[in-house]
Each structure stands twice: as structure tokens, then as C-alpha cells.
Design a protein around this motif. Structure first.
Motif, mmCIF file in Angstrom:
data_model
loop_
_atom_site.group_PDB
_atom_site.id
_atom_site.type_symbol
_atom_site.label_atom_id
_atom_site.label_comp_id
_atom_site.label_asym_id
_atom_site.label_seq_id
_atom_site.Cartn_x
_atom_site.Cartn_y
_atom_site.Cartn_z
ATOM 1 N N LEU A 1 12.442 -12.304 -52.985
ATOM 2 C CA LEU A 1 12.318 -11.474 -51.790
ATOM 3 C C LEU A 1 13.460 -11.702 -50.791
ATOM 4 C CD1 LEU A 1 8.480 -11.926 -51.144
ATOM 5 C CD2 LEU A 1 9.634 -10.063 -52.380
ATOM 6 N N ALA A 2 14.356 -12.641 -51.119
ATOM 7 C CA ALA A 2 15.432 -12.995 -50.192
ATOM 8 C C ALA A 2 16.315 -11.797 -49.852
ATOM 9 C CB ALA A 2 16.274 -14.119 -50.781
ATOM 10 N N ILE A 3 16.634 -11.688 -48.560
ATOM 11 C CA ILE A 3 17.496 -10.621 -48.063
ATOM 12 C C ILE A 3 18.583 -11.240 -47.186
ATOM 13 C CG2 ILE A 3 17.618 -8.590 -46.569
ATOM 14 C CD1 ILE A 3 14.785 -7.896 -47.407
ATOM 15 N N ARG A 4 19.798 -10.780 -47.314
ATOM 16 C CA ARG A 4 20.906 -11.283 -46.512
ATOM 17 C C ARG A 4 21.690 -10.127 -45.906
ATOM 18 N NH1 ARG A 4 18.294 -15.048 -47.317
ATOM 19 N NH2 ARG A 4 18.824 -17.071 -48.250
ATOM 20 N N LYS A 5 22.375 -10.426 -44.809
ATOM 21 C CA LYS A 5 23.312 -9.486 -44.202
ATOM 22 C C LYS A 5 24.701 -10.089 -44.357
ATOM 23 C CE LYS A 5 20.447 -7.052 -40.825
ATOM 24 N NZ LYS A 5 20.311 -6.642 -39.412
ATOM 25 N N PHE A 6 25.430 -9.642 -45.377
ATOM 26 C CA PHE A 6 26.728 -10.220 -45.693
ATOM 27 C C PHE A 6 27.839 -9.640 -44.816
ATOM 28 C CE2 PHE A 6 24.310 -10.768 -49.642
ATOM 29 C CZ PHE A 6 24.538 -12.121 -49.890
ATOM 30 N N ILE A 7 28.807 -10.505 -44.475
ATOM 31 C CA ILE A 7 29.983 -10.068 -43.738
ATOM 32 C C ILE A 7 31.202 -10.750 -44.342
ATOM 33 C CG2 ILE A 7 29.645 -11.877 -41.993
ATOM 34 C CD1 ILE A 7 30.960 -9.929 -39.965
ATOM 35 N N HIS A 8 32.280 -9.986 -44.519
ATOM 36 C CA HIS A 8 33.500 -10.564 -45.079
ATOM 37 C C HIS A 8 34.118 -11.532 -44.073
ATOM 38 C CE1 HIS A 8 37.627 -10.871 -46.645
ATOM 39 N NE2 HIS A 8 37.059 -10.618 -47.815
#
Length: 233
Positions: A185-192
């Protein structure tokens, strides 16, 4: 403007240093890891550990802005050794705060994490929460201006092998298998990392004074979906 970056030889630190230099600022990097390239305009390097209070304070003399990116940043490492994490992440922060107050720096910038807003992150999160509280109190007591940067999941070239995306890609390429130890269920907000670095320098503007700023991606990404994408690639 003179800027010192503690932890400036790390993954994110290197990108922030490049962004600062591109704006013709005078940059000093303080890091325990040796640096190969030293001869550059407006740049100098100090090899040191943030646990060394005297060396930290001496390095801050003459600086206008302090970036604090140093410390234990891996959740797993923090969980294994809580005492070491406390000494480096909390007491190390206090050493830098003391130097910043002594030499009246104009702004103290602290690299925190989005985990402080969640129930995840373990002892790493706790060390960052504690540091944030100390920074806010130093502002009240000593009028030390600050900006706290709460980073989301950063990715990009040069990341530590333990970095989330780097680890998944490593397994895919070298083990022909993808292993992920977290929940489905893990969710991430990725940023370069380059975008994170640009944002980290943009916050030098006055409107970000004495505020906490969230630096993360715009979209929620399910880890399961990310793994499937990497598998197809």
C-alpha cells in the motif's frame, strides 16, 4: 554572500552546491567524506565531522547562510543504532546551531523530512522532529532566522545504493529480480534531485523566512506501480 553547506558532499548536497555556485555565491562545503575536486572559483572544502563542536563553530565564522544537510539519513541505519543517531542528528544539529548563533548568521536552513508529518520514519523521523523543535526554540530565544525543508522521496544520478528507486533498479539489473520489503500500500511523492536542489536554493528568498517548506513531487505514486514499470523497462 558566503554560504556553508554541512553535508555538501552528499547526494543532495552536491546538487545544492552546484546550484549555489551557479548563482555566483561563495560556497564552503563541510563534510566528513573527502572531496576530489577542490580547485574551483568561489569554493572551498573543510573535512570534518559535525560531532566536533569546535571545528563546526570555527567553520561557520564569516558565513551568512548555513545549510545543514549532514547526518544519518537512512531509516534502517537509524533504527539499528538509536544512540549514534541521536548524537549525530540531534547533538550535531545543536553544534551547528551554536555556531550560527555565535557568528550571527542571517539564515539557518535545515534538511528535514516529510516523515515528520506522518506515523512512518521510525527513529530517523524522531531525530528530525527533535531537531526541528530545537531550531524553533533557537529562533525564539536567539532570534536565529531559519527555514526547514521537509523533503519527500528524492531520486536521481548519484543516489546512495540504499535509495528507494536505486535499490529497486539495482536488484532488477543485477539480481534479475525485484525485492521490496515494504507494504504493497506504500505511496511516495518522488522528486528529482536537481528539482529538489533548485527549490532548496529558491527558499533563500525572504518570503520563506522562519517557515517549514515541503519539497516533494506533485503526484502520488504507488510503489507497486513503480516496480511494475521498472520491471517492464
Amino acid at each position: 554572500m558566503n554560504v556553508i553547506v554541512f553535508g555538501g558532499n552528499g547526494f543532495l548536497g552536491k546538487y545544492i552546491v552546484e546550484e549555489l555556485l551557479s548563482r555566483n555565491l561563495k560556497v564552503t562545503v563541510f563534510d566528513k567524506s573527502p572531496l576530489k575536486k577542490k580547485n574551483r572559483k568561489n569554493f572551498r572544502f573543510i573535512k570534518g565531522n559535525i560531532e566536533n563542536k569546535n571545528k563546526v563553530i570555527k567553520a561557520i565564522k564569516g558565513q551568512d547562510v548555513v545549510y545543514h544537510l549532514a547526518g544519518i539519513s537512512d531509516i534502517g541505519d537509524a533504527m539499528i543504532n538509536s544512540i549514534k543517531t541521536s548524537k549525530i542528528n540531534i547533538l550535531g544539529t545543536l553544534n551547528i546551531l551554536e555556531g550560527s548563533v555565535k557568528y550571527k548568521v542571517k539564515k539557518f536552513i535545515f534538511a528535514s523530512t516529510i516523515y515528520v508529518l506522518s506515523n512512518q520514519g521510525g527513529l530517523y523521523k524522531v531525530s528530525k522532529q527533535s531537531s526541528e523543535l530545537f531550531i524553533e526554540e533557537y529562533n525564539k530565544i536567539h532570534k536565529l532566522n531559519f527555514t526547514i525543508l521537509r523533503f519527500g522521496s528524492i531520486y536521481g544520478r548519484g543516489a546512495d545504493p540504499r535509495n528507494g528507486i536505486s535499490k529497486i533498479i539495482h536488484f532488477a539489473l543485477n539480481k534479475k529480480n525485484i525485492i521490496y520489503g515494504g507494504t504493497k500500500l506504500a505511496i511516495r511523492k518522488f522528486i528529482h534531485v536537481k528539482d529538489a536542489a533548485i527549490a532548496s536554493v529558491k527558499i533563500l528568498e525572504k518570503k520563506f523566512l522562519n517557515k517549514s517548506v515541503l519539497i516533494t513531487g506533485n503526484e502520488n505514486v504507488k510503489i507497486v506501480s513503480l516496480i511494475k514499470l521498472i520491471k517492464r523497462i
